[in-house]
Write an enzyme that holds these catalytic residues in place. Structure first.
Site, mmCIF file in Angstrom:
data_model
loop_
_atom_site.group_PDB
_atom_site.id
_atom_site.type_symbol
_atom_site.label_atom_id
_atom_site.label_comp_id
_atom_site.label_asym_id
_atom_site.label_seq_id
_atom_site.Cartn_x
_atom_site.Cartn_y
_atom_site.Cartn_z
ATOM 1 N N GLY A 189 112.380 26.778 13.978
ATOM 2 C CA GLY A 189 112.495 28.050 13.261
ATOM 3 C C GLY A 189 111.563 29.114 13.802
ATOM 4 O O GLY A 189 111.708 30.299 13.502
ATOM 5 N N ASP A 208 109.595 34.187 9.345
ATOM 6 C CA ASP A 208 109.646 35.318 10.285
ATOM 7 C C ASP A 208 109.690 34.867 11.747
ATOM 8 O O ASP A 208 109.755 35.700 12.651
ATOM 9 C CB ASP A 208 108.462 36.263 10.049
ATOM 10 C CG ASP A 208 107.116 35.576 10.280
ATOM 11 O OD1 ASP A 208 107.093 34.381 10.642
ATOM 12 O OD2 ASP A 208 106.079 36.248 10.093
ATOM 13 N N ASP A 244 110.088 15.166 10.426
ATOM 14 C CA ASP A 244 110.329 16.181 11.465
ATOM 15 C C ASP A 244 109.080 16.423 12.308
ATOM 16 O O ASP A 244 109.159 17.079 13.341
ATOM 17 C CB ASP A 244 110.820 17.495 10.844
ATOM 18 C CG ASP A 244 109.930 17.978 9.722
ATOM 19 O OD1 ASP A 244 109.802 17.252 8.716
ATOM 20 O OD2 ASP A 244 109.345 19.072 9.848
ATOM 21 N N ASP A 299 102.901 18.865 16.234
ATOM 22 C CA ASP A 299 102.854 19.788 15.104
ATOM 23 C C ASP A 299 101.519 19.734 14.370
ATOM 24 O O ASP A 299 101.396 19.192 13.267
ATOM 25 C CB ASP A 299 104.049 19.580 14.157
ATOM 26 C CG ASP A 299 105.309 20.216 14.746
ATOM 27 O OD1 ASP A 299 105.269 20.644 15.906
ATOM 28 O OD2 ASP A 299 106.335 20.282 14.037
HETATM 29 P P1 AMP Z 1 106.112 22.454 10.118
HETATM 30 O O1 AMP Z 1 106.120 21.321 9.137
HETATM 31 O O2 AMP Z 1 105.005 23.434 9.938
HETATM 32 O O3 AMP Z 1 106.139 21.938 11.521
HETATM 33 O O4 AMP Z 1 107.447 23.324 9.915
HETATM 34 C C1 AMP Z 1 108.538 22.912 9.121
HETATM 35 C C2 AMP Z 1 109.758 23.763 9.379
HETATM 36 O O5 AMP Z 1 109.528 25.118 9.007
HETATM 37 C C3 AMP Z 1 110.237 23.813 10.822
HETATM 38 O O6 AMP Z 1 111.637 23.839 10.817
HETATM 39 C C4 AMP Z 1 109.681 25.119 11.316
HETATM 40 O O7 AMP Z 1 110.412 25.646 12.402
HETATM 41 C C5 AMP Z 1 109.831 26.004 10.084
HETATM 42 N N1 AMP Z 1 108.877 27.120 10.084
HETATM 43 C C6 AMP Z 1 107.537 27.044 9.901
HETATM 44 N N2 AMP Z 1 106.979 28.272 9.969
HETATM 45 C C7 AMP Z 1 107.979 29.143 10.211
HETATM 46 C C8 AMP Z 1 108.048 30.577 10.392
HETATM 47 N N3 AMP Z 1 106.968 31.341 10.330
HETATM 48 N N4 AMP Z 1 109.259 31.109 10.617
HETATM 49 C C9 AMP Z 1 110.367 30.348 10.679
HETATM 50 N N5 AMP Z 1 110.380 29.013 10.508
HETATM 51 C C10 AMP Z 1 109.200 28.418 10.283
HETATM 52 MG MG MG Z 2 107.117 20.754 12.370
#
Ligand code: AMP
Ligand code: MG
Length: 473
Positions: free
Chosen positions: A89, A121, A244, A254
């Site tokens: 994202g 965003d 994920d 991550d």
């Molecule tokens: P994470 O657990 O932080 O690795 O992220 C979980 C999900 O949220 C993933 O699909 C990321 O791509 C999405 N994500 C996190 N932050 C953002 C952001 N600022 N904009 C868009 N998608 C995000």
């Molecule tokens: Mg992630």
């Protein structure tokens, strides 16, 4: 001064596995950090990367010939709850490069919205980007499989979170970005063709000796067992071990609300959102096994007749516990100077850790001092160490090797302490990258004492201790 030569194998997989998505350009990119050692390992031209054309690529403003930017699809269990559609994202995989037979993903993180952004965003700010840069490169230096950081670029744009922050893009490098959640995405859609393609692709990239889905699962179980044991050996708390964020190749991936413990606490947990302590230090092996069970479930359609497949998958996932116990014993054995510890040494190690817990000892400095000036003053009651010391010396006297050298190579003198990362972020936000560069330099050789970095081994004080960490998204 050539741009990278790309060979984009993931983008050649079935088209439902990703979305073509160029990075969204940024206003005014500036190169803040370039990892020259990693560029060399990848056979990339560091001079080109630092040039205007290079920074245009690293910021996502211009894609060089041969790049095929894609956002990868994946699903995942987040804190145990099912999310059928996550995906990149705020990142795009711009392509893969190959050097000396090794394949590397080049991914821009913070590169703008994608079809998987949901309400986000697509951007990142300097804080989390700097954190990931520092911690992932430390993990590499400490011998822990991890994604890496090739570059950090500021965007000249503001990113709105609790307040406005300077925007940044991290160039993340990895042997792949394939997660347990990547497999879950296809099984949830009944897309066996994509599942098979992903399985073949993952085997080719990570486990060339593995045969079929069962072979892949077996190899992933072993890799995760070794990975988590290494995390434990550094006092590392990942903080958000959702499926994920669980890498099928056994890399740390991550870096969000992760942290290294200072005072040893078995159930240490720093993430501001982990109220149930699901991802606490001592629960990490349980969660890794849980995540592997999700991988097993995803692979069942490729493992033949259902009942036999369930039985085989269960047997393989149950192999995690003994594999982890073995790996943990080897990791912690070396931390106390034993070249080849076995189950008979576990009580001795646990005994020390119980005393560290009771005595509020600093995890890193206690182990490091075992090969130096003795860690007794790390303990509230130093005699708690003295009585363990007697038993330990008796055990060491049976060893033929060189315990001091073993310990010095297993117990880092420097870790990325939270307050130091915070200090580096605060300075960077004000345009001063010197604390970041100094931390990065010290952590590049964490097992070597450097008099000039002595202060970086000091734990936080009550004034600068960081008690909570945030995803930063
Ligand atoms: P994470 O657990 O932080 O690795 O992220 C979980 C999900 O949220 C993933 O699909 C990321 O791509 C999405 N994500 C996190 N932050 C953002 C952001 N600022 N904009 C868009 N998608 C995000
Ligand atoms: Mg992630």
């Amino acid at each position: 001064m050539p741009a990278p030569i790309f060979d984009n194998s993931y983008a050649r997989l079935p088209e439902q596995m990703f979305a073509h998505q160029p990075p969204v350009p940024v206003a005014d990119p500036t190169l803040l950090a370039l990892n020259i050692g990693l560029a060399e390992e990848m056979g990339l031209d560091a001079e080109w990367l630092a040039s205007d054309d290079g920074v245009a690529m690293l910021s996502g403003n211009v894609m060089p010939a041969g790049a095929t930017p894609i956002a990868m699809a994946y699903a995942g269990h987040q804190f145990g709850g099912w999310s059928p559609q996550l995906g990149d994202g705020r990142a795009v995989l711009i392509g893969e490069t190959v050097h000396n037979g090794k394949r590397f993903d080049l991914q821009l993180k913070g590169s703008g919205r994608t079809p998987f952004s949901r309400s986000g965003d697509g951007r990142a700010w300097l804080g989390p980007v700097l954190r990931e840069y520092i911690i992932s490169e430390f993990m590499q230096a400490a011998g822990v499989p991890t994604t890496r950081a090739l570059a950090m670029v500021s965007t000249g744009e503001r990113v709105q979170r609790e307040q406005g922050f300077p925007g940044a893009v991290l160039t993340r490098v990895a042997t792949s970005h394939i997660r347990v959640g990547t497999f879950q995405y296809y099984v949830a859609r009944g897309d066996t063709a994509a599942l098979q393609a992903l399985t073949d692709h993952t085997i080719a990239r990570h486990y060339p000796d593995a045969v079929g889905a069962a072979g892949l699962l077996r190899a992933a179980v072993q890799a995760q067992a070794e990975l988590i044991a290494k995390w434990m050996g550094l006092g590392f708390v990942h903080g958000v071990m959702n499926t994920d964020n669980a890498h099928v190749g056994g890399l740390t991936i991550d870096y969000g609300p992760c942290a290294f413990q200072e005072v040893y606490q078995p159930n240490a947990c720093f993430s501001s959102i982990d109220h149930a302590r699901r991802y606490a230090y001592d629960n990490q092996p349980n969660i890794a096994a849980w995540n592997l069970a999700q991988l097993a479930t995803s692979l069942l359609p490729l493992m033949g007749e259902r009942d036999a497949a369930v039985e085989e998958a269960t047997e393989i996932v149950n192999g995690f516990a003994p594999a982890y116990a073995d790996a943990w014993t080897r990791v912690f054995g070396r931390k106390i100077g034993l070249a080849d510890a076995d189950a008979g040494d576990v009580d001795l190690i646990h005994d020390l850790m119980k005393r560290m817990d009771d005595g509020q000892a600093d995890f890193t400095n206690t182990f490091r001092a075992l090969s130096g000036s003795a860690p007794r003053d790390q303990f509230l009651d130093p005699t708690a160490f003295d009585t363990w010391d007697i038993k330990w010396r008796a055990r060491l006297s049976q060893e033929a090797g060189a315990p001091r050298a073993i310990m010095n190579a297993a117990n880092p003198a420097y870790i990325p302490r939270n307050h130091r990362i915070q200090e580096a972020i605060d300075a960077a936000v004000n345009g001063d990258l010197a604390p970041f560069a100094r931390l990065d330099a010290a952590l590049a050789n964490p097992f070597t004492d450097h008099p000039e970095f002595k202060d970086l081994a000091h734990p936080a004080t009550d004034d600068n201790r960081v008690r909570l960490t945030f995803c930063g998204t």
